[in-house]
Design a protein around this motif. Structure first.
Motif, PDB file in Angstrom:
ATOM      1  N   VAL A 101      -6.753   2.197   3.735  1.00  0.00           N
ATOM      2  CA  VAL A 101      -6.294   1.159   2.814  1.00  0.00           C
ATOM      3  C   VAL A 101      -5.310   1.732   1.801  1.00  0.00           C
ATOM      4  O   VAL A 101      -4.316   1.083   1.442  1.00  0.00           O
ATOM      5  CB  VAL A 101      -7.495   0.510   2.096  1.00  0.00           C
ATOM      6  CG1 VAL A 101      -7.027  -0.444   0.994  1.00  0.00           C
ATOM      7  CG2 VAL A 101      -8.369  -0.236   3.103  1.00  0.00           C
ATOM      8  N   HIS A 119      -7.013   0.283  -8.041  1.00  0.00           N
ATOM      9  CA  HIS A 119      -6.490  -0.870  -7.297  1.00  0.00           C
ATOM     10  C   HIS A 119      -7.027  -0.871  -5.869  1.00  0.00           C
ATOM     11  O   HIS A 119      -7.393  -1.924  -5.331  1.00  0.00           O
ATOM     12  CB  HIS A 119      -4.966  -0.830  -7.295  1.00  0.00           C
ATOM     13  CG  HIS A 119      -4.331  -1.979  -6.578  1.00  0.00           C
ATOM     14  ND1 HIS A 119      -4.628  -3.299  -6.844  1.00  0.00           N
ATOM     15  CD2 HIS A 119      -3.408  -1.997  -5.571  1.00  0.00           C
ATOM     16  CE1 HIS A 119      -3.922  -4.089  -6.050  1.00  0.00           C
ATOM     17  NE2 HIS A 119      -3.181  -3.324  -5.267  1.00  0.00           N
ATOM     18  N   LYS A 122     -10.612  -2.081  -5.936  1.00  0.00           N
ATOM     19  CA  LYS A 122     -10.687  -3.530  -6.121  1.00  0.00           C
ATOM     20  C   LYS A 122     -10.340  -4.265  -4.827  1.00  0.00           C
ATOM     21  O   LYS A 122     -10.927  -5.306  -4.515  1.00  0.00           O
ATOM     22  CB  LYS A 122      -9.748  -3.967  -7.240  1.00  0.00           C
ATOM     23  CG  LYS A 122     -10.229  -3.578  -8.636  1.00  0.00           C
ATOM     24  CD  LYS A 122      -9.256  -4.058  -9.704  1.00  0.00           C
ATOM     25  CE  LYS A 122      -9.763  -3.708 -11.096  1.00  0.00           C
ATOM     26  NZ  LYS A 122      -8.802  -4.127 -12.160  1.00  0.00           N
ATOM     27  N   THR A 123      -9.381  -3.713  -4.071  1.00  0.00           N
ATOM     28  CA  THR A 123      -9.002  -4.330  -2.804  1.00  0.00           C
ATOM     29  C   THR A 123     -10.123  -4.208  -1.782  1.00  0.00           C
ATOM     30  O   THR A 123     -10.406  -5.153  -1.037  1.00  0.00           O
ATOM     31  CB  THR A 123      -7.712  -3.682  -2.257  1.00  0.00           C
ATOM     32  OG1 THR A 123      -6.672  -3.794  -3.244  1.00  0.00           O
ATOM     33  CG2 THR A 123      -7.255  -4.369  -0.979  1.00  0.00           C
ATOM     34  N   LEU A 126     -12.549  -6.832  -2.694  1.00  0.00           N
ATOM     35  CA  LEU A 126     -12.052  -8.164  -2.370  1.00  0.00           C
ATOM     36  C   LEU A 126     -12.347  -8.523  -0.919  1.00  0.00           C
ATOM     37  O   LEU A 126     -12.696  -9.666  -0.600  1.00  0.00           O
ATOM     38  CB  LEU A 126     -10.537  -8.226  -2.628  1.00  0.00           C
ATOM     39  CG  LEU A 126      -9.826  -9.521  -2.256  1.00  0.00           C
ATOM     40  CD1 LEU A 126     -10.330 -10.678  -3.113  1.00  0.00           C
ATOM     41  CD2 LEU A 126      -8.319  -9.363  -2.406  1.00  0.00           C
ATOM     42  N   ALA A 151      -6.654  -5.464   4.373  1.00  0.00           N
ATOM     43  CA  ALA A 151      -6.668  -4.839   3.048  1.00  0.00           C
ATOM     44  C   ALA A 151      -5.512  -3.852   2.913  1.00  0.00           C
ATOM     45  O   ALA A 151      -4.840  -3.800   1.872  1.00  0.00           O
ATOM     46  CB  ALA A 151      -8.002  -4.125   2.813  1.00  0.00           C
ATOM     47  N   LEU A 154      -2.264  -5.733   2.335  1.00  0.00           N
ATOM     48  CA  LEU A 154      -2.134  -6.457   1.070  1.00  0.00           C
ATOM     49  C   LEU A 154      -2.246  -5.576  -0.170  1.00  0.00           C
ATOM     50  O   LEU A 154      -1.905  -6.023  -1.264  1.00  0.00           O
ATOM     51  CB  LEU A 154      -3.186  -7.561   0.999  1.00  0.00           C
ATOM     52  CG  LEU A 154      -2.955  -8.742   1.965  1.00  0.00           C
ATOM     53  CD1 LEU A 154      -4.164  -9.666   1.981  1.00  0.00           C
ATOM     54  CD2 LEU A 154      -1.704  -9.519   1.577  1.00  0.00           C
ATOM     55  N   VAL A 155      -2.714  -4.338  -0.022  1.00  0.00           N
ATOM     56  CA  VAL A 155      -2.927  -3.491  -1.192  1.00  0.00           C
ATOM     57  C   VAL A 155      -1.608  -3.188  -1.909  1.00  0.00           C
ATOM     58  O   VAL A 155      -1.589  -2.968  -3.131  1.00  0.00           O
ATOM     59  CB  VAL A 155      -3.654  -2.179  -0.798  1.00  0.00           C
ATOM     60  CG1 VAL A 155      -2.723  -1.230  -0.047  1.00  0.00           C
ATOM     61  CG2 VAL A 155      -4.262  -1.503  -2.028  1.00  0.00           C
ATOM     62  N   GLU A 157       0.689  -5.249  -2.436  1.00  0.00           N
ATOM     63  CA  GLU A 157       1.165  -6.507  -3.006  1.00  0.00           C
ATOM     64  C   GLU A 157       2.511  -6.901  -2.409  1.00  0.00           C
ATOM     65  O   GLU A 157       3.524  -6.995  -3.105  1.00  0.00           O
ATOM     66  CB  GLU A 157       1.235  -6.402  -4.538  1.00  0.00           C
ATOM     67  CG  GLU A 157      -0.118  -6.085  -5.154  1.00  0.00           C
ATOM     68  CD  GLU A 157      -0.062  -5.937  -6.674  1.00  0.00           C
ATOM     69  OE1 GLU A 157       1.036  -5.697  -7.204  1.00  0.00           O
ATOM     70  OE2 GLU A 157      -1.115  -6.046  -7.309  1.00  0.00           O
TER      71      GLU A 157
END
Length: 235
Positions: A101, A119, A122-123, A126, A151, A154-155, A157
């Motif tokens: 990730v 971060h 947190k991912t 999520l 994940a 999208l980590v 962003e």
């Protein structure tokens, strides 16, 4: 328009030629490239990600030009901020879930800043995979591997998310569960999603705009609701 694609590409493989001629524009947050295997959907996705350079045409996302043959513009993949989930997930087998990730955030030193590490954590939370953080891909299930791949995509962003047959490796009950989980996550993100599929259930679930492919070209576009109605009539 959020995504505008107008590209042409000729592929030679095994002594045969394949011609891709894809043109469409997507105004909303969700679009499905729908059609039979081998119709050019994945090639289009790869071109959007910058993993394939078309022979001619143009690609833009949210007004940013990624490719324009007339202007000799080709933005490399690492600068496009595109999240891409491959059909086979393409996880690194020698890395843990956490390392997979974090891969896109890792500098050359391999050490994350405290902010980046937080971060990543947190991912993981999520996607409900924080308990798998120290395991390698071979030790987790297919559904869990898919969550790790999402994940990882999208980590960073990204400005757009590309999914290539994201549920094809899952059995039917798990597909339904993971579809719902992904839809919940995407509802919190204001980024365009482009999904490749040949499964009408994906079209029905995710909605948005449907771009139909056949033999290397875009046949037409419909709303997901129109597609659902036509499928009901055929049934």
């Amino acid at each position: 328009m959020r995504i505008v694609v107008d590209i042409q590409k000729t592929y030679c493989c095994g002594g045969r030629e394949f011609h891709l001629d894809a043109a469409f524009a997507v105004s909303g947050n969700r679009a499905v490239l729908f059609g039979a295997s081998g119709s050019g959907k994945t090639l289009t996705l790869r071109a959007l990600a910058g993993l394939l350079r078309p022979d001619s045409g143009s690609i833009s996302v949210d007004g940013r030009v990624f490719f324009d043959s007339a202007q000799d513009v080709f933005v490399p993949p690492r600068l496009r901020r595109i999240g891409y989930v491959f059909q086979d997930y393409a996880l690194f087998p020698h890395l843990t879930v956490r390392q997979n990730v974090a891969f896109g955030l890792s500098p050359l030193t391999g050490r994350l800043t405290p902010q980046a590490a937080e971060h990543v954590q947190k991912t993981l939370a999520l996607f409900g995979i924080e308990g798998l953080a120290d395991l390698r891909p071979a030790r987790i299930s297919g559904g869990q591997r898919q969550r790790v791949a999402l994940a990882r995509a999208l980590v960073c962003e990204p400005g757009a998310l590309l999914l290539d047959e994201p549920f094809s490796a899952l059995d039917i009950p798990l597909r339904q569960k993971v579809r719902a989980e992904l839809a919940g996550i995407l509802s919190r993100l204001d980024i365009p999603l482009i999904m490749v599929t040949h499964d009408p259930a994906d079209v029905a679930f995710f909605g948005g705009e449907v771009v139909r492919y056949g033999e290397g070209r875009v046949i037409d576009m419909h709303s997901a609701e129109d597609m659902r109605r036509s499928m009901v009539k055929v049934a």
